[in-house]
Design a protein around this motif. Structure first.
Motif, PDB file in Angstrom:
ATOM      1  N   PRO A 189       1.381   1.663  -7.932  1.00 44.35           N
ATOM      2  CA  PRO A 189       0.934   1.383  -6.552  1.00 44.35           C
ATOM      3  C   PRO A 189       1.973   1.965  -5.584  1.00 44.35           C
ATOM      4  CG  PRO A 189       1.321  -0.652  -7.826  1.00 44.35           C
ATOM      5  CD  PRO A 189       1.929   0.472  -8.587  1.00 44.35           C
ATOM      6  N   TYR A 190       1.505   2.643  -4.532  1.00 44.57           N
ATOM      7  CA  TYR A 190       2.449   3.271  -3.595  1.00 44.57           C
ATOM      8  C   TYR A 190       1.904   3.176  -2.170  1.00 44.57           C
ATOM      9  CZ  TYR A 190       4.983   6.929  -1.096  1.00 44.57           C
ATOM     10  OH  TYR A 190       5.732   7.617  -0.177  1.00 44.57           O
ATOM     11  N   VAL A 191       2.743   2.660  -1.273  1.00 44.73           N
ATOM     12  CA  VAL A 191       2.369   2.604   0.141  1.00 44.73           C
ATOM     13  C   VAL A 191       2.958   3.842   0.819  1.00 44.73           C
ATOM     14  CG1 VAL A 191       2.516   1.314   2.285  1.00 44.73           C
ATOM     15  CG2 VAL A 191       2.328   0.085   0.102  1.00 44.73           C
ATOM     16  N   ALA A 192       2.077   4.710   1.315  1.00 45.86           N
ATOM     17  CA  ALA A 192       2.503   5.997   1.877  1.00 45.86           C
ATOM     18  C   ALA A 192       2.942   5.836   3.333  1.00 45.86           C
ATOM     19  CB  ALA A 192       1.351   7.007   1.779  1.00 45.86           C
ATOM     20  N   ALA A 193       3.404   6.945   3.892  1.00 44.21           N
ATOM     21  CA  ALA A 193       3.892   6.940   5.282  1.00 44.21           C
ATOM     22  C   ALA A 193       2.765   6.609   6.261  1.00 44.21           C
ATOM     23  CB  ALA A 193       4.496   8.309   5.605  1.00 44.21           C
ATOM     24  N   ILE A 232      -4.362  16.863 -19.351  1.00 46.19           N
ATOM     25  CA  ILE A 232      -4.593  17.674 -18.157  1.00 46.19           C
ATOM     26  C   ILE A 232      -6.035  17.522 -17.675  1.00 46.19           C
ATOM     27  CG2 ILE A 232      -4.867  20.102 -17.430  1.00 46.19           C
ATOM     28  CD1 ILE A 232      -2.250  20.712 -18.890  1.00 46.19           C
ATOM     29  N   ALA A 233      -6.982  17.482 -18.642  1.00 47.71           N
ATOM     30  CA  ALA A 233      -8.408  17.377 -18.284  1.00 47.71           C
ATOM     31  C   ALA A 233      -8.741  16.051 -17.608  1.00 47.71           C
ATOM     32  CB  ALA A 233      -9.268  17.548 -19.533  1.00 47.71           C
ATOM     33  N   SER A 234      -7.862  15.051 -17.769  1.00 44.43           N
ATOM     34  CA  SER A 234      -8.141  13.737 -17.170  1.00 44.43           C
ATOM     35  C   SER A 234      -7.564  13.612 -15.756  1.00 44.43           C
ATOM     36  CB  SER A 234      -7.580  12.630 -18.070  1.00 44.43           C
ATOM     37  OG  SER A 234      -6.178  12.705 -18.123  1.00 44.43           O
ATOM     38  N   CYS A 235      -6.992  14.694 -15.217  1.00 44.61           N
ATOM     39  CA  CYS A 235      -6.329  14.641 -13.904  1.00 44.61           C
ATOM     40  C   CYS A 235      -6.949  15.630 -12.913  1.00 44.61           C
ATOM     41  CB  CYS A 235      -4.845  14.984 -14.053  1.00 44.61           C
ATOM     42  SG  CYS A 235      -3.961  13.893 -15.176  1.00 44.61           S
ATOM     43  N   GLU A 236      -6.601  15.425 -11.621  1.00 46.50           N
ATOM     44  CA  GLU A 236      -6.989  16.390 -10.577  1.00 46.50           C
ATOM     45  C   GLU A 236      -5.832  17.296 -10.178  1.00 46.50           C
ATOM     46  OE1 GLU A 236     -10.210  13.904 -10.770  1.00 46.50           O
ATOM     47  OE2 GLU A 236      -8.284  13.103 -10.131  1.00 46.50           O
ATOM     48  N   GLY A 237      -4.625  16.884 -10.530  1.00 44.92           N
ATOM     49  CA  GLY A 237      -3.456  17.663 -10.122  1.00 44.92           C
ATOM     50  C   GLY A 237      -2.367  17.621 -11.189  1.00 44.92           C
ATOM     51  N   ALA A 238      -1.431  18.552 -11.087  1.00 45.19           N
ATOM     52  CA  ALA A 238      -0.318  18.594 -12.037  1.00 45.19           C
ATOM     53  C   ALA A 238       0.978  18.889 -11.304  1.00 45.19           C
ATOM     54  CB  ALA A 238      -0.575  19.663 -13.092  1.00 45.19           C
ATOM     55  N   LEU A 239       2.029  18.145 -11.663  1.00 47.49           N
ATOM     56  CA  LEU A 239       3.372  18.498 -11.184  1.00 47.49           C
ATOM     57  C   LEU A 239       3.935  19.467 -12.207  1.00 47.49           C
ATOM     58  CD1 LEU A 239       4.902  15.020 -10.186  1.00 47.49           C
ATOM     59  CD2 LEU A 239       3.401  16.499  -8.863  1.00 47.49           C
ATOM     60  N   LEU A 240       4.187  20.696 -11.801  1.00 47.05           N
ATOM     61  CA  LEU A 240       4.748  21.704 -12.708  1.00 47.05           C
ATOM     62  C   LEU A 240       6.253  21.724 -12.508  1.00 47.05           C
ATOM     63  CD1 LEU A 240       3.952  23.933 -14.767  1.00 47.05           C
ATOM     64  CD2 LEU A 240       4.045  25.533 -12.876  1.00 47.05           C
ATOM     65  N   LEU A 241       6.952  21.188 -13.491  1.00 51.47           N
ATOM     66  CA  LEU A 241       8.389  20.986 -13.376  1.00 51.47           C
ATOM     67  C   LEU A 241       9.141  22.245 -13.815  1.00 51.47           C
ATOM     68  CD1 LEU A 241       9.581  18.351 -12.429  1.00 51.47           C
ATOM     69  CD2 LEU A 241      10.029  17.722 -14.786  1.00 51.47           C
ATOM     70  N   LEU A 280       8.600  13.707  -2.833  1.00 51.25           N
ATOM     71  CA  LEU A 280       7.648  14.033  -3.905  1.00 51.25           C
ATOM     72  C   LEU A 280       6.430  13.102  -3.849  1.00 51.25           C
ATOM     73  CD1 LEU A 280       6.892  15.655  -6.404  1.00 51.25           C
ATOM     74  CD2 LEU A 280       8.267  14.104  -7.787  1.00 51.25           C
ATOM     75  N   PHE A 281       6.674  11.801  -3.627  1.00 47.94           N
ATOM     76  CA  PHE A 281       5.563  10.841  -3.492  1.00 47.94           C
ATOM     77  C   PHE A 281       4.606  11.269  -2.371  1.00 47.94           C
ATOM     78  CE2 PHE A 281       7.783   7.243  -5.825  1.00 47.94           C
ATOM     79  CZ  PHE A 281       6.746   7.025  -6.702  1.00 47.94           C
ATOM     80  N   GLU A 282       5.181  11.635  -1.224  1.00 41.66           N
ATOM     81  CA  GLU A 282       4.349  12.041  -0.081  1.00 41.66           C
ATOM     82  C   GLU A 282       3.578  13.333  -0.388  1.00 41.66           C
ATOM     83  OE1 GLU A 282       3.617  10.427   2.726  1.00 41.66           O
ATOM     84  OE2 GLU A 282       4.806   8.754   1.943  1.00 41.66           O
ATOM     85  N   ALA A 283       4.250  14.268  -1.111  1.00 44.51           N
ATOM     86  CA  ALA A 283       3.587  15.529  -1.467  1.00 44.51           C
ATOM     87  C   ALA A 283       2.417  15.274  -2.424  1.00 44.51           C
ATOM     88  CB  ALA A 283       4.601  16.488  -2.105  1.00 44.51           C
ATOM     89  N   ILE A 284       2.594  14.308  -3.344  1.00 38.64           N
ATOM     90  CA  ILE A 284       1.516  13.969  -4.288  1.00 38.64           C
ATOM     91  C   ILE A 284       0.301  13.456  -3.519  1.00 38.64           C
ATOM     92  CG2 ILE A 284       0.832  12.303  -6.088  1.00 38.64           C
ATOM     93  CD1 ILE A 284       3.785  12.517  -7.120  1.00 38.64           C
ATOM     94  N   VAL A 285       0.554  12.540  -2.565  1.00 37.06           N
ATOM     95  CA  VAL A 285      -0.544  11.963  -1.775  1.00 37.06           C
ATOM     96  C   VAL A 285      -1.225  13.041  -0.923  1.00 37.06           C
ATOM     97  CG1 VAL A 285      -1.048  10.382   0.138  1.00 37.06           C
ATOM     98  CG2 VAL A 285       0.443   9.644  -1.742  1.00 37.06           C
ATOM     99  N   ALA A 286      -0.416  13.946  -0.357  1.00 37.45           N
ATOM    100  CA  ALA A 286      -0.963  14.949   0.567  1.00 37.45           C
ATOM    101  C   ALA A 286      -1.647  16.113  -0.155  1.00 37.45           C
ATOM    102  CB  ALA A 286       0.159  15.487   1.455  1.00 37.45           C
ATOM    103  N   LYS A 287      -1.062  16.589  -1.270  1.00 36.24           N
ATOM    104  CA  LYS A 287      -1.533  17.842  -1.879  1.00 36.24           C
ATOM    105  C   LYS A 287      -2.537  17.653  -3.010  1.00 36.24           C
ATOM    106  CE  LYS A 287       1.140  20.750   0.469  1.00 36.24           C
ATOM    107  NZ  LYS A 287       1.625  19.826   1.477  1.00 36.24           N
ATOM    108  N   ILE A 288      -2.436  16.540  -3.754  1.00 33.86           N
ATOM    109  CA  ILE A 288      -3.335  16.379  -4.911  1.00 33.86           C
ATOM    110  C   ILE A 288      -4.640  15.740  -4.445  1.00 33.86           C
ATOM    111  CG2 ILE A 288      -3.633  15.151  -7.108  1.00 33.86           C
ATOM    112  CD1 ILE A 288      -0.641  15.729  -7.607  1.00 33.86           C
ATOM    113  N   PRO A 289      -5.782  16.359  -4.765  1.00 33.52           N
ATOM    114  CA  PRO A 289      -7.063  15.842  -4.265  1.00 33.52           C
ATOM    115  C   PRO A 289      -7.458  14.511  -4.899  1.00 33.52           C
ATOM    116  CG  PRO A 289      -7.410  17.726  -5.737  1.00 33.52           C
ATOM    117  CD  PRO A 289      -5.932  17.584  -5.560  1.00 33.52           C
TER     118      PRO A 289
END
Length: 601
Positions: A65-69, A95-104, A175-184
């Motif tokens: 659970p994450y409360v964003a800006a 990968i097939a179960s997700c909409e986005g990936a963090l490529l480290l 990174l948390f904010e980028a996940i919320v903003a960029k991953i659909p």
């Protein structure tokens, strides 16, 4: 039910040792999912072997659970994936179960071969890729250089890259904010018929099989009857819930959710990773794409050190199979080692993990025979057979032709080690299919080579000749013709079946000589000479001799006629010959282990 617009499903993919599990720890710690008293490093790695080796063997899912800006409360479902090439299929299902990936990407190592292959895997599933540069706290970190590689090698926008230090916790908020903003957000509707993907499972001794799923459409609730579309089996759902490191029950799982279901399933074989779950009363038209049976590629026989412990070994394998559906085994026997099991593994790392788990978790002392791959053999009768065990290899006269599995190996290396690596690949019968310079310092080479050549010492030698800088990734591409033969090892003219190997004929002499040399060191001397031979059919291609222990029968002769000495020596020779005819050679357990050692060990 959570609004799908407030759900983000993502996975973390990277090359081995780029910090996936450490980053997962920071995300969990920052979101305060776990009480500080129970917090420890590598939260998502449950096995001791995973923690000690610093590798992820089984993928784990966690809901954060994450409360964003913007003040909204989001549910972030992340799936931690294995990094090793043996577990590529598990990675693809995660990968097939997700909409986005963090490529480290490691700021000190840069883009490596599995970084590329994992990115292509994510692109195949139309995932939104968010590049993350890790280990920015290292003195050797080259952030500008890594950003260039992200743009040039991966074709991603370097402005999107988030620099973090998973070890120190730097950049995690961004990174948390980028996940919320960029991953659909997920797109499926809870009103449509149920479709859910199984991306993993594990066994609980009290509840049975716990299935890890991602719901794409529809809703799943306790009491409903579900259908597994590939295995065509039906079960009644007992419990649904989400992962917050431990299992947390919930009333339902709806479209977009990642969670688990318990349905009273007793054997993990009934649950196939990649299968589709639907409502038995209102099924969808067809299963979700991408499912395939996981087939073992490396085979080895396991025998207990003490033949009386056969039943204990069988029980240990049965229990291990409950948590590892990709392990296959059947009964096997050997004249030298007694009764055992022929096992199939996803790769050499998988074999090592099984061996360690048998020894640690089940206290089993075991011997593994030399690993082998499955060869395709065409007989003169027109039949075709798969052979992974030297014991089932047909007579040479019955064979028309044979084929062996090939891989496409991708190696990224600093250019100064290119010559050494090319020599190694050629030695391993590799054929170069591509070579391109990624930048002024790094080059990617692609080889097609036999899988059998990669099994033993290829990875270790690759790291040696490149001082640890080269990275390696491969995928199996099919079968190609080969000249196959069976090497028999004979001790005093008696074949030892457990030491037989299948080999490419061109390498047979070196392999046979290596085994004979190792056995000569391990076999204790007897009162008679012991001949150790390597043979293909009736032709002996290598030989070593363990000399006899001899009493000095000439000690009492001082001076005198030579004929008296000769008479004593001839008498001793006759006795040794008679002894050899009745004497048996005992092979110590260490002899079987020594044969598995490579020449450099």
């Amino acid at each position: 039910m959570t609004d799908p617009q407030l759900i983000r499903n993502f996975c973390i993919v990277a090359h081995i040792d780029h910090g996936k599990s450490t980053l997962a720890d920071r995300l969990i710690e920052k979101a305060k999912v776990v009480d500080e008293r129970f917090y420890h490093a590598q939260m998502t790695d449950n096995m001791d072997i995973e923690r000690e080796r610093g590798i992820t063997i089984k993928s784990q899912a966690v809901t954060i659970p994450y409360v964003a800006a913007d003040g909204k409360r989001y549910l972030l479902n992340f799936v931690d994936t294995p990094g090793h090439v043996d577990f590529t299929y598990e990675v693809s299902r995660a990968i097939a179960s997700c909409e986005g990936a963090l490529l480290l990407v490691d700021a000190a190592q840069g883009v490596e071969s599995q970084t590329l292959s994992n990115m292509y895997l994510a692109l195949e599933h139309n995932l939104e890729i968010l590049p993350v540069i890790n280990k920015i706290d290292l003195p050797a970190a080259d952030i500008p250089g890594t950003l260039k590689q992200i743009e040039h090698d991966l074709g991603l926008d370097p402005d999107l890259a988030v620099p973090v230090s998973a070890k120190q916790g730097t950049g995690i908020d961004e990174l948390f904010e980028a996940i919320v903003a960029k991953i659909p957000a997920p797109t499926g509707s809870a009103e449509d018929p149920l479709s859910a993907l199984i991306f993993d499972s594990h066994y609980d001794p009290y509840r049975g099989v716990i299935i890890h799923i991602r719901v794409f459409t529809g809703t799943i609730r306790p009491g409903e009857t579900i259908l597994f579309m590939n295995s065509k089996t039906e079960y009644k759902v007992e419990e649904t819930g989400i992962f917050i490191l431990k299992l947390v029950p919930s009333k339902e799982l709806a479209a977009g959710d990642v969670g688990y279901i318990i349905a009273g399933i007793k054997t993990i074989e009934d649950v196939r990773v990649g299968d589709t779950i639907t409502d038995a009363d209102d099924p969808i038209a067809g299963p979700l794409p991408g499912f395939k049976e996981v087939k073992p590629v490396v085979f080895s026989s396991i025998y207990p050190m003490d033949t009386n412990e056969y039943d204990e070994l069988r029980e240990a394998l049965e229990k291990l199979k409950l948590n590892d559906a990709s392990l296959t085994w059947e009964k096997d026997s050997s004249i030298a080692l007694g009764h055992g099991f022929r096992c199939g593994f996803l790769g050499l790392l998988h074999l090592e993990v099984v061996q360690e788990r048998l020894e640690r978790e089940f206290d089993q002392a075991v011997i593994f025979t030399a690993p082998s791959v499955a060869y395709k053999i065409h007989l003169r009768t027109g039949e075709e057979m798969m052979c992974d065990n030297p014991a089932s290899y047909p007579d040479e006269g019955k064979i028309e032709s044979s084929e062996e599995p090939y891989i496409r190996a991708s190696i990224i290396t600093p250019s100064q080690y290119l010559g050494n690596i090319m020599s190694l690949c050629v030695e391993k019968r590799g054929i170069q299919t591509n070579m391109q310079y990624l930048d002024q310092k790094r080059v990617e080479i692609v080889y097609e080579m036999p899988l059998a050549e990669v099994l033993f010492d290829f990875y270790d030698r690759l790291k040696s000749v490149s001082r640890g800088y080269a990275s390696f990734d491969y995928d199996v591409i099919g079968f190609k013709p080969t000249d196959l033969c069976k090497i028999d090892i004979l001790i005093n003219s008696k074949p030892v079946d457990a030491l037989s190997q299948l080999s490419f004929r061109g390498n047979a002499y070196d392999k046979a000589r290596h085994v004979c040399e190792q056995l000569r060191e391990e076999i204790t001397r007897q009162q008679f000479k012991i001949a150790i031979q390597g043979a293909i059919g009736s032709q002996v291609i290598a030989r070593e001799t363990v000399n006899a222990l001899r009493k000095d029968v000439l000690a009492k002769c001082y001076g005198g006629d030579i004929s008296r000495k000769r008479k004593l020596l001839e008498k001793q020779k006759e006795g040794k010959k008679r002894m050899k005819m009745v004497g048996d050679v005992e092979l110590p357990q260490s002899a079987f282990l020594a044969v598995l050692k490579t020449k450099d060990n």
